[in-house]
Scaffold this active site. Sequence first.
Site, PDB file in Angstrom:
ATOM      1  N   TYR A  61       0.668  -1.173   0.082  1.00  0.00           N
ATOM      2  CA  TYR A  61      -0.034  -0.155   0.072  1.00  0.00           C
ATOM      3  C   TYR A  61       0.794   1.316   0.046  1.00  0.00           C
ATOM      4  O   TYR A  61       1.970   1.627   0.919  1.00  0.00           O
ATOM      5  CB  TYR A  61      -0.838   0.136   1.050  1.00  0.00           C
ATOM      6  N   PRO A 231     -16.221  -2.355   0.968  1.00  0.00           N
ATOM      7  CA  PRO A 231     -17.667  -2.650   1.018  1.00  0.00           C
ATOM      8  C   PRO A 231     -18.503  -1.338   0.962  1.00  0.00           C
ATOM      9  O   PRO A 231     -19.865  -1.483   0.830  1.00  0.00           O
ATOM     10  CB  PRO A 231     -17.533  -2.932   2.626  1.00  0.00           C
ATOM     11  N   LEU A 232     -18.058   0.003   0.899  1.00  0.00           N
ATOM     12  CA  LEU A 232     -18.852   1.041   0.501  1.00  0.00           C
ATOM     13  C   LEU A 232     -18.946   1.213  -0.895  1.00  0.00           C
ATOM     14  O   LEU A 232     -19.648   2.279  -1.451  1.00  0.00           O
ATOM     15  CB  LEU A 232     -18.006   2.169   1.152  1.00  0.00           C
ATOM     16  N   GLY A 235     -18.493   4.722  -2.873  1.00  0.00           N
ATOM     17  CA  GLY A 235     -19.649   5.674  -2.636  1.00  0.00           C
ATOM     18  C   GLY A 235     -20.537   5.562  -3.688  1.00  0.00           C
ATOM     19  O   GLY A 235     -21.348   6.699  -3.724  1.00  0.00           O
ATOM     20  N   LYS A 236     -20.677   4.778  -4.536  1.00  0.00           N
ATOM     21  CA  LYS A 236     -21.881   4.458  -5.434  1.00  0.00           C
ATOM     22  C   LYS A 236     -23.311   4.915  -4.919  1.00  0.00           C
ATOM     23  O   LYS A 236     -24.216   5.488  -5.708  1.00  0.00           O
ATOM     24  CB  LYS A 236     -21.856   3.219  -6.272  1.00  0.00           C
ATOM     25  N   VAL A 241     -21.207  11.385  -7.204  1.00  0.00           N
ATOM     26  CA  VAL A 241     -22.090  11.861  -8.299  1.00  0.00           C
ATOM     27  C   VAL A 241     -22.160  10.628  -9.238  1.00  0.00           C
ATOM     28  O   VAL A 241     -21.206   9.946  -9.686  1.00  0.00           O
ATOM     29  CB  VAL A 241     -20.962  12.890  -9.179  1.00  0.00           C
TER      30      VAL A 241
END
Length: 325
Positions: A61, A231-232, A235-236, A241
């Site tokens: 990372y 898991p998110l 942000g969809k 947006v």
Amino acid sequence: MKIMPLERRGISNSRIVFGCMGLGGDWAGSPLTKDDYVTAEKAVEAALSIGITMFDHADIYKRGNSETVFGQILKNRPDLRDQIILQSKCGIRFPDDAHPHRFDFSKSHIISSVDGILGRLGVEHIDILLLHRPDPLMEPEEIAEAFNQLRSAGKVRHFGVSNMTSAQMRFIQNSLPEPLVVNQLEMSLARLDWVEQGILVNQKAGTSINFADGILEHCQMANIQIQAWGPLAQGKFSGRVIEDAPDTVKNTAALVQKLAAEKETTPEAIVLGWLMKHPARIQPVIGTSSAERVLACQDAVRISEAMTRDEWYALLESSRGQRLP
């Protein structure tokens, strides 16, 4: 309420994991800036403030900078190490002038990777080490030798895998004296293969599902913690947006917003709560570096317990874009 496999093993009761991939600047490994340290500190403090005590890393990372910046946080707060669970991953090697992109589960690489992880984090041990992605050349006996050496040296307490099938887990486990405790997989309301695999049994549509059969069942029977990365869903469904998104995404985002309003919570809590309601006791690994967005996840546990079966299926059907067979 059923407890998580990691809690059952006495390792961690943190229902959510903070994924540190977003910390540490850019992916080129550029020198860390003051802003990089400030962003990391704010995100970690936000995670701690909502009860997150488990932090997920990987040696790759930000070319190691994610662990380096986290190590500075631990240096500034010496008391913090005993309050948290540290997990990291190894096995992916980036290409360079002389080598291709490859996976490496050799004993020497696993051991040297852990030494690098410990050095960057500035700690004497990590609690869990995961093998990051399947290495086609892996030899379970060699992996076992590396694990045994690391455990004997007190450098790693527990081991697990990431992105592996049940067969691959059993293959490795056959040579290990201690159980694998984690399998980390991409799972979300937008990535539904893990649900579809079970729903579309004996359905023609099921032949196109790319999620190995039996992973969820094997992990539940073997007391292996399933962790969900992504898991998110970037942000969809929780504020990103989406003007050019498919109708399934727009409709699901609208449903998430509706449920969030009804339950007086955030869209992030709805999205995570949906995932966490599954009987496998899935542990989301949230990867945001935004302290504000971390705080928006704090109600996920309550939502996972309060969400009805009808609400869970309504979200599933909306995201998949068609009714169940």
